[in-house]
Design an enzyme around this catalytic site. Structure first.
Site, short mmCIF file in Angstrom:
data_model
loop_
_atom_site.label_atom_id
_atom_site.label_comp_id
_atom_site.label_asym_id
_atom_site.label_seq_id
_atom_site.Cartn_x
_atom_site.Cartn_y
_atom_site.Cartn_z
N CYS A 98 -3.83 3.57 9.77
CA CYS A 98 -3.61 3.60 8.23
C CYS A 98 -5.37 4.13 8.54
O CYS A 98 -6.15 4.29 7.04
CB CYS A 98 -3.32 2.93 7.33
SG CYS A 98 -3.76 0.84 7.10
N HIS A 152 0.57 -1.33 -0.13
CA HIS A 152 -0.31 -0.15 0.30
C HIS A 152 1.00 1.53 0.22
O HIS A 152 0.67 2.23 1.05
CB HIS A 152 -0.92 0.62 1.35
CG HIS A 152 -1.91 0.74 1.05
ND1 HIS A 152 -2.54 1.63 0.49
CD2 HIS A 152 -3.53 1.34 2.32
CE1 HIS A 152 -3.47 2.51 0.32
NE2 HIS A 152 -4.09 1.63 1.36
N1 NVA Z 1 -4.37 -3.71 5.73
C1 NVA Z 1 -5.62 -3.49 4.90
C2 NVA Z 1 -5.41 -1.86 4.98
C3 NVA Z 1 -6.99 -1.28 4.61
C4 NVA Z 1 -5.95 0.47 3.75
C5 NVA Z 1 -6.29 -3.96 3.77
O1 NVA Z 1 -5.90 -4.43 3.56
O2 NVA Z 1 -7.97 -4.42 4.14
N1 CP Z 2 -5.62 3.75 4.70
C1 CP Z 2 -6.79 3.67 3.87
O1 CP Z 2 -6.55 2.67 2.08
O2 CP Z 2 -8.31 3.61 3.66
P1 CP Z 2 -9.59 3.12 2.46
O3 CP Z 2 -9.40 1.98 2.22
O4 CP Z 2 -10.27 4.10 3.54
O5 CP Z 2 -8.92 3.77 1.05
#
Ligand code: NVA
Ligand code: CP
Length: 299
Positions: free
Chosen positions: A258, A130
């Protein structure tokens, strides 16, 4: 030559530092209502194959504030869902758009899109990493600690795409990264960073936060991992960020997440809403850092 942002290292250390400086200016200008329409006439396609609040809205508002336009494209709307190949989609979308942000499961698919598109592709989260989030987090650290190096960050919880991106950051910036996960929840792809001497692994959250200036958390159950919810929640109980854990970090340590957060699971409500938490400033910074990124890649 177009430039993609599929992983943090698609920008080098100096490019990231320059981008953080530009972010500071864009943030200040926004606060002072000074317009910065540097992407007038440009369109960003935003392909979402997973849910989002922050990424979708901050990219869309970001493009608007830069004088450009953003299109929200979901699986349901695109022919990709009905079998049109990623390669053909890349070729066609390149004829209309000036850039694409994609959020999907498979990193390889995002890479394939980038390979066949002749416009910049931005990774807005994959199962692997990410990078736009960690870029924003580096800016938040610069704001809160005054630096992007010489600190200790303890990532506590599930080993996932965020953990991977923190290792991407530790490869470019000189800080200590302590990662505490249960062995069963170790981060996929950790071997990519086995050469790093500034990344340490712990099976105890208490050990990992000793000497930490920053404690970082993410959901225990990432998107797409719902089938493992029960198992993960059991294993991760000792990895909750709560006041007792925070007390073991450095005095004045900051807490980052996050988001989205699940109060009572990976973090308690009192810590998330407490004086050490910077999570909502962190969330806001998604907008400012991504505007700097869009300006760099699309203009
Ligand atoms: N690790 C989480 C991050 C969300 C912003 C996911 O992939 O759902
Ligand atoms: N942190 C983040 O990416 O949030 P969303 O999944 O809401 O985009």
């Amino acid at each position: 030559m177009k430039k993609d942002f599929l992983k943090l290292a698609d920008l080098n250390r100096q490019e990231i530092l320059d981008l953080l400086e530009r972010t500071e200016i864009l943030k200040k200008e926004r606060l002072e209502n000074i317009p910065h329409p540097v992407l007038q006439g440009k369109s960003l396609g935003m392909i979402f194959r997973k849910n989002s609040t922050r990424t979708r809205i901050s990219f869309e508002v970001g493009m608007f504030e830069l004088g450009g336009h953003a299109l929200y494209l979901t699986d349901e709307q695109l022919q990709i869902k009905r079998g049109e190949s990623i390669e053909d989609s890349a070729r066609v979308l390149s004829r209309y758009l000036h850039g694409i942000m994609i959020r999907n499961n498979d990193f390889e698919e995002a890479r394939l899109l980038a390979e066949h598109a002749n416009i910049p592709i931005i990774n807005g989260l994959t199962d692997k990493n990410h990078p736009v989030q960690v870029l924003c987090d580096l800016f938040t650290l610069k704001e809160k600690l005054g630096r992007t190096e010489n600190f200790c960050l303890a990532y506590v919880g599930d080993g996932n795409n965020m953990t991977y991106s923190w290792m991407e950051a530790a490869e470019l910036f000189d800080f200590q990264l302590n990662i505490a996960t249960p062995p069963e929840c170790a981060t996929p792809g950790t071997e990519d960073f086995s050469h790093l001497s500034n990344v340490s692994f712990f099976s105890s959250a208490e050990e990992a936060v000793k000497g930490a200036d920053v404690i970082y958390s993410d959901v225990w159950v990432s998107m797409g991992m719902e089938a493992e919810e029960e198992k993960k929640k059991k294993l991760l109980q000792p990895f909750q960020i709560n006041q007792r854990l925070l007390d073991q970090a450095n005095p004045g340590a900051i807490v980052m997440h996050c988001l989205p957060a699940h109060r009572g699971d990976e973090i308690t409500g009192d810590v998330l809403d407490g004086p050490h938490s910077v999570v909502f400033d962190q969330a806001e910074n998604r907008l400012h850092t991504q505007k700097a990124l869009l300006e760099k890649l699309l203009s």
